[in-house]
Each structure stands twice: as C-alpha cells, then as structure tokens.
Design a protein around this motif. Sequence first.
Motif, PDB file in Angstrom:
ATOM      1  N   GLY A 153       6.667   5.700  -3.405  1.00  0.00           N
ATOM      2  CA  GLY A 153       5.463   5.552  -4.202  1.00  0.00           C
ATOM      3  C   GLY A 153       4.459   4.545  -3.685  1.00  0.00           C
ATOM      4  N   SER A 154       4.875   3.660  -2.783  1.00  0.00           N
ATOM      5  CA  SER A 154       3.906   2.683  -2.273  1.00  0.00           C
ATOM      6  C   SER A 154       4.056   2.464  -0.771  1.00  0.00           C
ATOM      7  CB  SER A 154       4.059   1.343  -2.991  1.00  0.00           C
ATOM      8  OG  SER A 154       5.268   0.715  -2.624  1.00  0.00           O
ATOM      9  N   GLY A 155       4.668   3.411  -0.095  1.00  0.00           N
ATOM     10  CA  GLY A 155       4.835   3.303   1.348  1.00  0.00           C
ATOM     11  C   GLY A 155       6.271   3.549   1.782  1.00  0.00           C
ATOM     12  N   LEU A 156       6.467   3.521   3.081  1.00  0.00           N
ATOM     13  CA  LEU A 156       7.763   3.857   3.669  1.00  0.00           C
ATOM     14  C   LEU A 156       8.727   2.675   3.665  1.00  0.00           C
ATOM     15  CD1 LEU A 156       6.431   5.841   6.749  1.00  0.00           C
ATOM     16  CD2 LEU A 156       7.391   6.783   4.627  1.00  0.00           C
ATOM     17  N   ARG A 179       0.622  -1.033   7.465  1.00  0.00           N
ATOM     18  CA  ARG A 179      -0.224  -0.276   6.529  1.00  0.00           C
ATOM     19  C   ARG A 179       0.509   0.933   5.932  1.00  0.00           C
ATOM     20  NH1 ARG A 179      -2.602   0.622  11.409  1.00  0.00           N
ATOM     21  NH2 ARG A 179      -2.296   2.692  12.244  1.00  0.00           N
ATOM     22  N   ASP A 180       1.615   1.367   6.571  1.00  0.00           N
ATOM     23  CA  ASP A 180       2.376   2.510   6.069  1.00  0.00           C
ATOM     24  C   ASP A 180       3.638   2.100   5.314  1.00  0.00           C
ATOM     25  OD1 ASP A 180       0.560   4.243   7.349  1.00  0.00           O
ATOM     26  OD2 ASP A 180       1.687   4.056   9.226  1.00  0.00           O
ATOM     27  N   ALA A 181       4.007   0.811   5.382  1.00  0.00           N
ATOM     28  CA  ALA A 181       5.248   0.325   4.775  1.00  0.00           C
ATOM     29  C   ALA A 181       5.108   0.160   3.260  1.00  0.00           C
ATOM     30  CB  ALA A 181       5.631  -1.013   5.404  1.00  0.00           C
ATOM     31  N   GLU A 182       6.252   0.041   2.603  1.00  0.00           N
ATOM     32  CA  GLU A 182       6.283  -0.149   1.153  1.00  0.00           C
ATOM     33  C   GLU A 182       5.740  -1.527   0.773  1.00  0.00           C
ATOM     34  OE1 GLU A 182       9.515   1.197  -1.837  1.00  0.00           O
ATOM     35  OE2 GLU A 182      10.138  -0.760  -1.087  1.00  0.00           O
ATOM     36  N   TRP A 183       4.882  -1.550  -0.238  1.00  0.00           N
ATOM     37  CA  TRP A 183       4.283  -2.786  -0.724  1.00  0.00           C
ATOM     38  C   TRP A 183       4.637  -3.030  -2.175  1.00  0.00           C
ATOM     39  CZ3 TRP A 183       1.234  -6.623   1.415  1.00  0.00           C
ATOM     40  CH2 TRP A 183       1.058  -6.497   2.788  1.00  0.00           C
ATOM     41  N   TRP A 184       4.749  -4.303  -2.534  1.00  0.00           N
ATOM     42  CA  TRP A 184       5.007  -4.725  -3.907  1.00  0.00           C
ATOM     43  C   TRP A 184       3.908  -5.700  -4.303  1.00  0.00           C
ATOM     44  CZ3 TRP A 184       9.124  -3.148  -6.948  1.00  0.00           C
ATOM     45  CH2 TRP A 184      10.054  -2.327  -6.298  1.00  0.00           C
ATOM     46  N   GLY A 227       3.373  -1.038  -5.139  1.00  0.00           N
ATOM     47  CA  GLY A 227       1.961  -0.699  -5.049  1.00  0.00           C
ATOM     48  C   GLY A 227       1.201  -1.645  -4.152  1.00  0.00           C
ATOM     49  N   ARG A 228       0.108  -1.148  -3.647  1.00  0.00           N
ATOM     50  CA  ARG A 228      -0.773  -1.957  -2.811  1.00  0.00           C
ATOM     51  C   ARG A 228      -1.663  -2.813  -3.698  1.00  0.00           C
ATOM     52  NH1 ARG A 228      -2.537   2.632   1.628  1.00  0.00           N
ATOM     53  NH2 ARG A 228      -0.532   2.648   2.695  1.00  0.00           N
ATOM     54  N   PRO A 229      -2.035  -4.002  -3.212  1.00  0.00           N
ATOM     55  CA  PRO A 229      -2.901  -4.865  -4.020  1.00  0.00           C
ATOM     56  C   PRO A 229      -4.326  -4.315  -4.101  1.00  0.00           C
ATOM     57  CG  PRO A 229      -2.575  -5.803  -1.842  1.00  0.00           C
ATOM     58  CD  PRO A 229      -1.664  -4.607  -1.936  1.00  0.00           C
ATOM     59  N   ALA A 230      -5.061  -4.764  -5.102  1.00  0.00           N
ATOM     60  CA  ALA A 230      -6.440  -4.313  -5.306  1.00  0.00           C
ATOM     61  C   ALA A 230      -7.329  -4.657  -4.119  1.00  0.00           C
ATOM     62  CB  ALA A 230      -6.996  -4.934  -6.585  1.00  0.00           C
ATOM     63  N   TYR A 231      -6.988  -5.698  -3.374  1.00  0.00           N
ATOM     64  CA  TYR A 231      -7.799  -6.136  -2.229  1.00  0.00           C
ATOM     65  C   TYR A 231      -7.341  -5.499  -0.915  1.00  0.00           C
ATOM     66  CZ  TYR A 231      -3.835  -9.356  -2.520  1.00  0.00           C
ATOM     67  OH  TYR A 231      -2.574  -9.884  -2.650  1.00  0.00           O
TER      68      TYR A 231
END
Length: 182
Positions: free
Chosen positions: A10-13, A26-31, A168-172
């Motif tokens: 849901g937020s990257g690999l 840029r493709d990895a999972e983000w929190w 999820g990715r941050p708003a910025y």
Amino acid sequence: MPEARLEDNGSGLAPASDGWFVVNVRDAEWWTSETFGSGCGFETRGQEFPQLGINISVVEPGESNCLYHSESQQEAFLVLSGECKLLVEGEERPLAPWDFVHCPAGVEHVFVGSGDGPCTILMVGARTKDEQLLYPVSELAARYGASAEEETSDARQAYAPFGRPTRGRPAYWDRLPWASSV
C-alpha cells in the motif's frame, strides 16, 4: 541465496521473503507519523535485518524523528538533505547536508528538523539480541516535544501518548530529493 520477493502493501515495496534485493527509495515502503516524521525502513516485521538496522528518516522543521533516547548499540547518521538539530547528551548542534554523526553505545540523542523544509537523514545501527534502550527525561528534548514523560526502558510506555505510524508517503513527498528522479 535467492533474490527476495518484494511486495507492495500500500505504500511501496518491502521484502516478503528472505534474500538479497534492490529497491529505490522512491519505490520502497514508507511510514508516516503525525508526531515523528516519516521514514523508509527497507525491512518488515516478518523480514527483519538481523545484524544491521538501516533506514531513512525525514523530519519537517520542529518535528523530531523519535523520542530522546540512548541505545546499548552504536549508531551512525548522515544528513542527506535539509537542516536539523542534533540534541545529544544535553547539547544542541546544528547539522546540514553531509554532516556525519557517530553515537557510541549509551549516547543520548534525537534529531529535530530545522530550516525551511524537510531534512533527510540516513540512519544505521548495530543490532544484537540483548539490545537495550533508555528513554530519559530531558528538559532540552522536552522543548521540542521529544522527551519521554518519565524515564523508562519500555518503548511501549515511552510512546504510549503518541499515535502509531501508518503506511504512506508524507504530504511533502514532492519536495524530497528522490521524488523528481527519473
């Protein structure tokens, strides 16, 4: 050793099996946390790196990456972009791109974003099964909302007042160095 299978939750690999792998930031999972910035950990609870922790943390001005703490293992940090303050052993130090920080075991520290945009920090730490953390009460860190309410070695207790990070990715995101990479 086979190549690890990467899955998007849901937020990257992120790795879904053991093995080696390659993934772009840029493709990895983000929190993302409402309190402690955002980060890319490159591993999952089911596929943890047993010897070396590595992640990228991003903090906005005034935001800390975690609570002020010390660990029983050494850590190393490299500021990749932006500006931040290092709160270390009761002192405050300004940091800018390419500043390197070495924390031997037992050094109390936390990073707080400063400047006019996000600060990106590469974070690396040793891991052992007997790792111990301490969250002391710090007047300096409290000025930035980054101190435990009472001294504890229990992360659950230290972070109880705060919400859990979400995938999820941050708003910025669009202002981060790798967002515009091709």
